[in-house]
Design a protein around this motif. Structure first.
Motif, mmCIF file in Angstrom:
data_model
loop_
_atom_site.group_PDB
_atom_site.id
_atom_site.type_symbol
_atom_site.label_atom_id
_atom_site.label_comp_id
_atom_site.label_asym_id
_atom_site.label_seq_id
_atom_site.Cartn_x
_atom_site.Cartn_y
_atom_site.Cartn_z
ATOM 1 N N LEU A 19 -4.464 2.980 -5.050
ATOM 2 C CA LEU A 19 -3.077 2.519 -5.032
ATOM 3 C C LEU A 19 -2.181 3.670 -4.605
ATOM 4 N N THR A 20 -1.283 3.398 -3.688
ATOM 5 C CA THR A 20 -0.314 4.403 -3.260
ATOM 6 C C THR A 20 1.051 4.062 -3.821
ATOM 7 N N ILE A 21 1.638 5.028 -4.501
ATOM 8 C CA ILE A 21 2.948 4.880 -5.126
ATOM 9 C C ILE A 21 3.966 5.637 -4.275
ATOM 10 N N GLN A 22 5.078 4.984 -4.009
ATOM 11 C CA GLN A 22 6.099 5.593 -3.178
ATOM 12 C C GLN A 22 7.303 6.031 -4.010
ATOM 13 N N ASP A 64 -8.506 15.219 -4.420
ATOM 14 C CA ASP A 64 -9.328 14.091 -3.990
ATOM 15 C C ASP A 64 -9.010 12.827 -4.784
ATOM 16 N N LYS A 65 -8.627 13.000 -6.022
ATOM 17 C CA LYS A 65 -8.317 11.876 -6.893
ATOM 18 C C LYS A 65 -6.858 11.442 -6.760
ATOM 19 N N PHE A 66 -5.978 12.433 -6.579
ATOM 20 C CA PHE A 66 -4.536 12.154 -6.526
ATOM 21 C C PHE A 66 -3.905 12.785 -5.278
ATOM 22 N N PRO A 67 -4.286 12.352 -4.100
ATOM 23 C CA PRO A 67 -3.655 12.931 -2.902
ATOM 24 C C PRO A 67 -2.166 12.622 -2.849
ATOM 25 N N ILE A 68 -1.406 13.606 -2.425
ATOM 26 C CA ILE A 68 0.053 13.504 -2.374
ATOM 27 C C ILE A 68 0.522 13.813 -0.955
ATOM 28 N N SER A 69 1.471 13.050 -0.480
ATOM 29 C CA SER A 69 2.132 13.376 0.780
ATOM 30 C C SER A 69 3.590 13.655 0.521
ATOM 31 N N ARG A 70 4.154 14.544 1.337
ATOM 32 C CA ARG A 70 5.575 14.877 1.222
ATOM 33 C C ARG A 70 6.076 15.119 2.644
ATOM 34 N N PRO A 71 6.272 14.038 3.397
ATOM 35 C CA PRO A 71 6.594 14.186 4.818
ATOM 36 C C PRO A 71 8.009 14.674 5.114
ATOM 37 N N ASN A 72 8.933 14.472 4.185
ATOM 38 C CA ASN A 72 10.316 14.924 4.410
ATOM 39 C C ASN A 72 10.990 15.173 3.071
ATOM 40 N N LEU A 78 2.183 9.261 -3.954
ATOM 41 C CA LEU A 78 1.040 9.659 -4.781
ATOM 42 C C LEU A 78 0.024 8.531 -4.680
ATOM 43 N N THR A 79 -1.198 8.869 -4.338
ATOM 44 C CA THR A 79 -2.278 7.881 -4.308
ATOM 45 C C THR A 79 -3.206 8.125 -5.483
ATOM 46 N N VAL A 80 -3.511 7.080 -6.195
ATOM 47 C CA VAL A 80 -4.522 7.140 -7.244
ATOM 48 C C VAL A 80 -5.785 6.535 -6.641
ATOM 49 N N SER A 81 -6.809 7.360 -6.457
ATOM 50 C CA SER A 81 -7.987 6.948 -5.699
ATOM 51 C C SER A 81 -9.138 6.563 -6.612
ATOM 52 N N GLY A 108 12.336 8.774 -11.688
ATOM 53 C CA GLY A 108 12.281 7.384 -11.287
ATOM 54 C C GLY A 108 11.943 6.515 -12.485
ATOM 55 N N SER A 109 11.955 5.208 -12.261
ATOM 56 C CA SER A 109 11.703 4.284 -13.366
ATOM 57 C C SER A 109 10.216 4.106 -13.635
ATOM 58 N N GLY A 110 9.379 4.666 -12.779
ATOM 59 C CA GLY A 110 7.956 4.655 -13.060
ATOM 60 C C GLY A 110 7.197 3.496 -12.443
ATOM 61 N N THR A 111 5.895 3.707 -12.297
ATOM 62 C CA THR A 111 4.967 2.670 -11.846
ATOM 63 C C THR A 111 3.956 2.463 -12.953
ATOM 64 N N ARG A 112 3.946 1.257 -13.498
ATOM 65 C CA ARG A 112 3.005 0.934 -14.584
ATOM 66 C C ARG A 112 1.730 0.385 -13.955
ATOM 67 N N LEU A 113 0.659 1.155 -14.051
ATOM 68 C CA LEU A 113 -0.610 0.802 -13.428
ATOM 69 C C LEU A 113 -1.617 0.364 -14.485
ATOM 70 N N THR A 114 -2.207 -0.783 -14.248
ATOM 71 C CA THR A 114 -3.298 -1.271 -15.093
ATOM 72 C C THR A 114 -4.526 -1.436 -14.208
ATOM 73 N N VAL A 115 -5.623 -0.818 -14.610
ATOM 74 C CA VAL A 115 -6.872 -0.918 -13.847
ATOM 75 C C VAL A 115 -7.859 -1.763 -14.650
ATOM 76 N N VAL A 116 -8.353 -2.803 -14.005
ATOM 77 C CA VAL A 116 -9.258 -3.733 -14.713
ATOM 78 C C VAL A 116 -10.653 -3.705 -14.095
#
Lengths: 116, 113
Positions: A19-22, A64-72, A78-81, A108-116
């Motif tokens: 999942l990629t979080i923006q 490898d688990k949490f790759p991050i991009s910061r293009p500008n 943040l990607t959770v792999s 930010g207000s956050g991203t609530r991630l549930t993995v099933v």
């Protein structure tokens, strides 16, 4: 203060997927931070992201688990792999704002991630 | 390791009372001490912050008391209201720009009517 838009606000994902979080900021900021907050717990820093350089990861977190991009200066992802149920958490981005001699941190207000 | 120690873990206060949350730190290189309020499903929001050259800062019903020699700081919420029921986090930051905040473990505050 800067206004941070974080997407998605929540998601339910299958284990093994990514999942990629923006994180979008309404002003240019140098420093951006990604945190994880497990239910009922405090905030744990995952990494610091500067524009134009590699993210700096905290102990226990790897690229490898949490790759991050910061293009500008206004955006980061943040990607959770290869997710597992242990990755279920709230992920928050934060920015440091410099205002003359003072500074502050906005979340930010956050991203609530549930993995099933 | 937890660089900022926060207590109590939970707190119940009657409406109109004073809520007091305490934090302690060891690293004298910290130079910025904010308090955040977080409601369920929301990100932390800055309440009030203090620098170590000031012993007290007040904003409305919220006051930070700072004791540099004891390396302690506390949040006082005067005339606590049910709407103040939330989780409160103290934090500290190393001097120099570019450092992230170190958070305490949080205090769950319940203000009863």
């Amino acid at each position: 203060s800067a206004v941070i838009s974080q997407k998605p606000s929540r998601d339910i994902c299958q284990r093994g997927t990514s999942l990629t979080i923006q994180c979008q900021v309404d002003s240019q900021v140098t420093m951006m931070f990604w945190y994880r907050q497990q239910p009922g717990q405090s905030l744990t820093l995952i990494a610091t992201a500067n524009q134009g350089s590699e993210a700096t990861y905290e102990s226990g977190f790897v690229i490898d688990k949490f790759p991050i991009s910061r293009p500008n200066l206004t955006f980061s992802t943040l990607t959770v792999s290869n997710m597992s149920p242990e990755d279920s958490s709230i992920y928050l981005c934060s920015v440091e704002e410099l205002k003359g001699a003072n500074y502050g941190y906005t979340f930010g207000s956050g991203t609530r991630l549930t993995v099933v | 390791q937890q660089q900022v120690k926060q207590s109590p873990q939970s707190l119940i206060v009657q409406k109109g009372g004073i809520s007091i949350i305490n934090c302690a730190y060891e690293n004298t290189a910290f130079d910025y001490f904010p308090w955040y309020q977080q409601f369920p499903g929301k990100g932390p929001a800055l309440l009030i912050a203090i620098r170590p050259d000031v012993s007290e800062k007040k904003e409305g019903r919220f006051t930070i008391s700072f004791n540099k020699s004891a390396k302690q700081f506390s949040l006082h919420i005067m005339d606590s209201q049910p709407g103040d029921s939330a989780t409160y986090f103290c934090a500290a930051r190393l001097s120099n720009s570019g450092y992230a905040l170190n958070f305490g473990k949080g205090t769950s505050l319940l203000v009863t009517p």
